[in-house]
Design a protein around this motif. Structure first.
Motif, PDB file in Angstrom:
ATOM      1  N   LEU A 175       0.866  -1.182   0.000  1.00 15.11           N
ATOM      2  CA  LEU A 175       0.000   0.000   0.000  1.00 15.11           C
ATOM      3  C   LEU A 175       0.900   1.229   0.000  1.00 15.11           C
ATOM      4  O   LEU A 175       1.832   1.318   0.803  1.00 15.11           O
ATOM      5  CB  LEU A 175      -0.898   0.014   1.243  1.00 15.11           C
ATOM      6  CG  LEU A 175      -1.750  -1.235   1.478  1.00 15.11           C
ATOM      7  CD1 LEU A 175      -2.516  -1.105   2.785  1.00 15.11           C
ATOM      8  CD2 LEU A 175      -2.698  -1.479   0.315  1.00 15.11           C
ATOM      9  N   LEU A 199      -2.549   6.702   0.369  1.00 12.32           N
ATOM     10  CA  LEU A 199      -3.416   6.571   1.535  1.00 12.32           C
ATOM     11  C   LEU A 199      -3.630   7.926   2.205  1.00 12.32           C
ATOM     12  O   LEU A 199      -4.765   8.299   2.538  1.00 12.32           O
ATOM     13  CB  LEU A 199      -2.824   5.581   2.541  1.00 12.32           C
ATOM     14  CG  LEU A 199      -2.581   4.150   2.089  1.00 12.32           C
ATOM     15  CD1 LEU A 199      -2.123   3.305   3.277  1.00 12.32           C
ATOM     16  CD2 LEU A 199      -3.803   3.542   1.444  1.00 12.32           C
ATOM     17  N   LEU A 250      -5.418  -0.188   9.618  1.00  8.19           N
ATOM     18  CA  LEU A 250      -6.020   0.700   8.633  1.00  8.19           C
ATOM     19  C   LEU A 250      -7.261   1.389   9.203  1.00  8.19           C
ATOM     20  O   LEU A 250      -7.534   2.551   8.873  1.00  8.19           O
ATOM     21  CB  LEU A 250      -6.352  -0.069   7.352  1.00  8.19           C
ATOM     22  CG  LEU A 250      -5.135  -0.619   6.603  1.00  8.19           C
ATOM     23  CD1 LEU A 250      -5.571  -1.365   5.356  1.00  8.19           C
ATOM     24  CD2 LEU A 250      -4.148   0.493   6.249  1.00  8.19           C
ATOM     25  N   LEU A 276     -10.189   4.401   0.705  1.00  3.24           N
ATOM     26  CA  LEU A 276      -8.867   4.427   1.336  1.00  3.24           C
ATOM     27  C   LEU A 276      -7.763   4.075   0.354  1.00  3.24           C
ATOM     28  O   LEU A 276      -6.745   4.769   0.265  1.00  3.24           O
ATOM     29  CB  LEU A 276      -8.832   3.471   2.530  1.00  3.24           C
ATOM     30  CG  LEU A 276      -7.485   3.359   3.258  1.00  3.24           C
ATOM     31  CD1 LEU A 276      -7.064   4.715   3.815  1.00  3.24           C
ATOM     32  CD2 LEU A 276      -7.553   2.311   4.363  1.00  3.24           C
ATOM     33  N   THR A 277      -7.934   2.995  -0.382  1.00  2.00           N
ATOM     34  CA  THR A 277      -6.922   2.586  -1.360  1.00  2.00           C
ATOM     35  C   THR A 277      -7.315   2.932  -2.783  1.00  2.00           C
ATOM     36  O   THR A 277      -6.458   2.933  -3.672  1.00  2.00           O
ATOM     37  CB  THR A 277      -6.671   1.074  -1.294  1.00  2.00           C
ATOM     38  OG1 THR A 277      -7.880   0.371  -1.606  1.00  2.00           O
ATOM     39  CG2 THR A 277      -6.163   0.663   0.069  1.00  2.00           C
TER      40      THR A 277
END
Length: 398
Positions: free
Chosen positions: A23, A28, A58, A261-262
């Motif tokens: 990630l 993010l 997360l 979020l991603t």
């Protein structure tokens, strides 16, 4: 799979086995800031659907950037987050089995400050839930519930305003349930396209506004009621139609978007660009990559990499080759595409215009639909621009 306990400094330092899920911290951070700003500007509460990643790390990141409630789909997911200290949870689903309701009651009993709510969509469900809770939770305060508003032929939920009122009346009449609002999911109309889709979403959300007001007017729910909609595609419409119609004194509007979020390189990237909005949209960046090794070049124009159905999502499109790492240099990769996946292999079509691939090359794959990539992994490395590891996120999928 890589050992997350190993002192990894960089995903390319020779200690990480491939494939690996990474990630990008810059993406993010951007997405967290953008969504926080969007929610603040439009006076809505964020309750991200944590089934997307089911990661305590997360979730805490989202919470630090303004998320107030964790949404989940099952009691097992709620229990996993509860064990990691999450104390405000919405189950965006009905729970009608004895074991599930008992587990919810046990969590509430263990921590009296724990807040959990769920959905109901029929008198039959209310009756069953009431009977079980009278047996397993008679000592607890009433369990908060929301009436689910559905659409004919699509998912669960009461189909008409009359059904919403009937279910709400039944829930309000029990000693063990506390009706707090209305829930819906406009994403069920995502298979439609263009103006037809937008009209269907608007009409559905407008019916949600009517339902909230009707329940308030009938004294079935106290104002401000909860009005929660908003998947990861059409949440700007929720702000426009629901927040725009209901004053803060009438309703607390809660968005449940999870994939912000991603973001991704596929279905959400495309739909995010396609969805019209009069209230603005967060400027989201794709932040999830799965890296794998080129294993074989069995014939001209074909490469096989060690990334497959066990590693990446494929329900909403094939992974997208993004970059290649060779001789310690990462560069953009063009002229290649994934045509199919086996359990552990990606079949890559290589055009004559592409950089010729070599066995041992590392390839970054962007994904489409974060949910069904996250659930294939127990760890993800969060990295900076140079792929140095900043932290590790763990998932709690069974």
């Amino acid at each position: 799979m890589s050992d997350p306990n190993h002192a990894t400094q960089n995903v390319f330092d020779g200690t990480v086995q491939f494939p690996v899920l990474i990630l990008r911290q810059d993406a993010l951070t951007n997405n967290l800031a953008e969504m926080r700003g969007f929610c603040a500007d439009n006076d809505v509460t964020l309750a991200p659907h944590c089934k997307t990643h089911l990661s305590p790390e997360l979730w805490r990141m989202q919470q630090e950037w303004g998320a107030e409630i964790a949404t989940v789909a099952t009691v097992a997911q709620a229990a996993a987050l509860f064990e990691h200290g999450v104390r405000r949870i919405l189950i965006a689903n009905e729970v009608v089995d004895r074991a599930g309701l008992r587990a919810m009651s046990d969590m509430r009993r263990e921590d009296p400050g724990f807040q959990i709510s769920m959905l109901v969509d029929s008198i039959e469900a209310v009756t069953l839930i009431e009977r079980i809770l009278e047996e397993v939770a008679a000592d607890l305060p009433p369990l908060p519930v929301l009436v689910e508003l559905g659409a004919r032929g699509l998912r669960s939920g009461a189909r008409t305003l009359e059904e919403v009122i009937e279910v709400a009346t039944a829930a309000s009449a029990t000693r063990v349930l506390d009706l707090v609002g209305v829930e819906g999911y406009e994403g069920v109309f995502g298979k439609l396209s263009g103006a037809e889709r937008d009209r269907a979403i608007d009409a559905y959300l407008d019916s949600g506004v009517v339902a909230v007001r009707e329940l308030i007017d009938r004294g079935l729910v106290e104002a401000p009621a909860i009005a929660t909609f908003g998947g990861s595609r059409f949440y700007p419409a929720v702000v426009e139609r629901v927040r725009g119609a209901l004053s803060p004194s009438e309703a607390t509007v809660i968005l449940r978007s999870g994939c912000y979020l991603t973001h991704d390189h596929g279905t959400y990237a495309a739909s995010h660009a396609d969805v019209p909005s009069r209230v603005g949209k967060p400027r989201l960046s794709p932040g999830m990559e799965v890296w794998g090794v080129v294993l074989s070049l069995p014939e001209p124009g074909l490469a096989i990499a060690g990334v497959g159905k066990r590693d990446v999502s494929y329900d909403e499109g094939m992974p997208v080759p993004l970059a290649i790492r060779r001789d310690d240099v990462v560069s953009e990769l063009t002229g290649v595409s994934v045509t199919r996946l086996n359990d552990q292999h990606a079949f890559i079509r290589v055009s004559p215009d592409s950089v010729p691939l070599r066995i041992g090359d590392l390839i970054a794959f962007g994904i489409s639909h974060p949910c069904t990539t996250f659930d294939k992994w127990r760890t993800a490395y969060i990295v900076d621009e140079d792929y140095s590891v900043e932290s590790v996120a763990h998932t709690l999928f069974h």
